[in-house]
Design a protein around this motif. Structure first.
Motif, PDB file in Angstrom:
ATOM      1  N   UNK A 161       0.695  -1.351  -0.076  1.00  0.00           N
ATOM      2  CA  UNK A 161       0.280   0.052   0.009  1.00  0.00           C
ATOM      3  C   UNK A 161       1.098   1.453  -0.308  1.00  0.00           C
ATOM      4  N   UNK A 162       1.756   1.351   1.129  1.00  0.00           N
ATOM      5  CA  UNK A 162       2.800   2.179   0.713  1.00  0.00           C
ATOM      6  C   UNK A 162       3.472   2.275  -0.202  1.00  0.00           C
ATOM      7  N   UNK A 163       3.756   0.996  -0.607  1.00  0.00           N
ATOM      8  CA  UNK A 163       4.829   1.531  -1.981  1.00  0.00           C
ATOM      9  C   UNK A 163       4.255   1.866  -3.277  1.00  0.00           C
ATOM     10  N   UNK A 164       2.615   1.898  -2.939  1.00  0.00           N
ATOM     11  CA  UNK A 164       1.589   2.693  -4.364  1.00  0.00           C
ATOM     12  C   UNK A 164       1.776   4.236  -4.275  1.00  0.00           C
ATOM     13  N   UNK A 165       1.446   4.269  -3.025  1.00  0.00           N
ATOM     14  CA  UNK A 165       1.783   6.067  -2.131  1.00  0.00           C
ATOM     15  C   UNK A 165       2.845   6.433  -2.565  1.00  0.00           C
ATOM     16  N   UNK A 166       3.993   5.601  -1.981  1.00  0.00           N
ATOM     17  CA  UNK A 166       5.430   6.976  -2.423  1.00  0.00           C
ATOM     18  C   UNK A 166       6.035   6.507  -3.287  1.00  0.00           C
ATOM     19  N   UNK A 167       5.910   5.766  -4.267  1.00  0.00           N
ATOM     20  CA  UNK A 167       6.391   4.805  -5.192  1.00  0.00           C
ATOM     21  C   UNK A 167       7.694   4.675  -5.628  1.00  0.00           C
ATOM     22  N   UNK A 168       8.946   4.056  -4.313  1.00  0.00           N
ATOM     23  CA  UNK A 168      10.057   4.744  -3.223  1.00  0.00           C
ATOM     24  C   UNK A 168      10.076   2.983  -3.623  1.00  0.00           C
ATOM     25  N   UNK A 169      11.224   2.717  -4.643  1.00  0.00           N
ATOM     26  CA  UNK A 169      11.717   1.655  -4.854  1.00  0.00           C
ATOM     27  C   UNK A 169      13.091   0.831  -3.745  1.00  0.00           C
ATOM     28  N   UNK A 170      13.258   1.880  -3.236  1.00  0.00           N
ATOM     29  CA  UNK A 170      14.082   1.764  -2.031  1.00  0.00           C
ATOM     30  C   UNK A 170      13.543   1.173  -0.816  1.00  0.00           C
ATOM     31  N   UNK A 171      12.701   2.274  -0.785  1.00  0.00           N
ATOM     32  CA  UNK A 171      11.193   1.810   0.923  1.00  0.00           C
ATOM     33  C   UNK A 171      11.266   0.275   0.628  1.00  0.00           C
ATOM     34  N   UNK A 172      10.733  -0.117  -0.607  1.00  0.00           N
ATOM     35  CA  UNK A 172      10.022  -1.175  -0.828  1.00  0.00           C
ATOM     36  C   UNK A 172      11.187  -2.874  -0.428  1.00  0.00           C
ATOM     37  N   UNK A 173      12.373  -2.384  -1.177  1.00  0.00           N
ATOM     38  CA  UNK A 173      13.885  -3.364  -0.712  1.00  0.00           C
ATOM     39  C   UNK A 173      14.370  -3.214   0.725  1.00  0.00           C
ATOM     40  N   UNK A 174      14.294  -2.122   1.406  1.00  0.00           N
ATOM     41  CA  UNK A 174      14.309  -1.760   2.390  1.00  0.00           C
ATOM     42  C   UNK A 174      13.726  -2.167   3.636  1.00  0.00           C
ATOM     43  N   UNK A 175      11.706  -2.663   2.640  1.00  0.00           N
ATOM     44  CA  UNK A 175      11.684  -3.310   4.185  1.00  0.00           C
ATOM     45  C   UNK A 175      11.483  -4.878   4.108  1.00  0.00           C
ATOM     46  N   UNK A 176      11.479  -4.971   2.526  1.00  0.00           N
ATOM     47  CA  UNK A 176      11.845  -6.424   2.274  1.00  0.00           C
ATOM     48  C   UNK A 176      13.164  -6.327   3.196  1.00  0.00           C
ATOM     49  N   UNK A 177      13.865  -6.507   3.567  1.00  0.00           N
ATOM     50  CA  UNK A 177      15.426  -6.222   3.868  1.00  0.00           C
ATOM     51  C   UNK A 177      15.153  -6.906   5.404  1.00  0.00           C
TER      52      UNK A 177
END
Length: 202
Positions: A161-177
Motif C-alpha cells: 500500500x505504501x509502495x503505491x503511495x510513495x512509488x519508492x523502490x528503495x523503501x520496498x527493498x528496505x522493508x523486504x530486507x
C-alpha cells in the motif's frame, strides 16, 4: 481462434484491466476492445461482468496455488519458502508501485462495493495465510505459527500500500530486507520479537 482460447483471452484481458483500472471502472467495451471482439462474440462467452469477475478470481486462485506449489518444490527449507513470499514485493515492484497488490486492491474495491464476490476474492488471503502458517510450523514455531503468518501477511500488505503511495523502490527493498531479518530471528528456543518492527518511512 477456438472458443476456449477466446474465453481465456477475455479472462486474461479482464484480469489485467481489473488490476490496472479497477473492477467498477472497467466496462464490457474495454475488455472487448482489448481482445478485439465484437459485442456479439463477447456475449457468447460472458453475459455479465460478474461472470467475468468470477472467472478472473478462479484463474488467480489457480495461479496462486501453482505458485505456492512451485515454492514448495523448489525451496527446500521452510525459511527459504517464506522468503519466496516476502520477495514477491521485489519481483512485482514495478506493478505494485503503479497499482498496488492485485489481491489487496480487488478485495478492497469489492468490499467498498459490498459485492457478492468479496468472499471469493478473499480466498487468496486464506491461501497465503494457511500456506505461511504451515511454513512457520515447519520452521519450529507450531504454537504461534498462525500469528506469525498473519504478522507477515499484514506487513507485506502494508508495504504494498505504501509502495503505491510513495512509488519508492528503495523503501520496498528496505522493508523486504527488514522482513527477511525478522524471519531469520524466528527460530525455536531463540530470543525473537513476536511482531515485525514498524516500517521505517524516513
Amino acid at each position: 481462434m477456438g472458443g476456449t482460447s477466446t474465453r481465456g483471452q477475455i479472462v486474461e484481458a479482464a484480469d489485467r484491466l481489473f488490476y490496472e483500472q479497477g473492477f467498477e471502472a472497467t466496462s464490457f467495451a474495454d475488455i472487448a476492445s482489448a481482445v478485439n471482439l465484437s459485442r456479439g462474440n463477447f456475449y457468447y462467452h460472458f453475459k455479465t461482468k460478474d461472470e467475468i469477475l468470477d472467472a478472473v478470481i478462479a484463474v488467480r486462485l489457480a495461479n496462486t496455488r501453482k505458485m505456492l506449489d512451485a515454492w514448495e518444490a523448489e525451496a527446500g527449507a521452510p525459511a527459504d519458502r517464506i522468503r519466496c513470499f516476502i520477495h514477491i514485493l521485489i519481483v512485482n515492484r514495478a506493478k505494485i508501485m503503479l497499482y498496488g497488490c492485485p489481491v489487496g486492491t480487488l478485495c478492497h474495491e469489492l468490499a467498498k462495493l459490498d459485492h457478492g464476490a468479496q468472499r471469493k476474492a478473499g480466498k487468496h488471503f486464506i491461501l497465503f495465510r494457511d500456506w505461511l502458517t504451515r511454513q512457520f510450523a515447519a520452521l519450529g514455531s507450531k504454537g504461534d505459527a498462525d500469528v506469525l503468518a498473519m504478522h507477515l501477511l499484514v506487513r507485506s500488505q502494508g508495504v504494498a500500500t505504501l509502495a503505491t503511495a510513495f512509488r519508492d523502490e528503495t523503501f520496498i527493498r528496505r522493508e523486504v530486507a527488514d522482513m527477511c531479518a525478522w524471519l531469520g530471528a524466528q527460530r525455536p528456543g531463540g530470543k525473537r520479537p513476536s511482531k515485525i518492527a514498524s516500517p521505517n518511512l524516513t
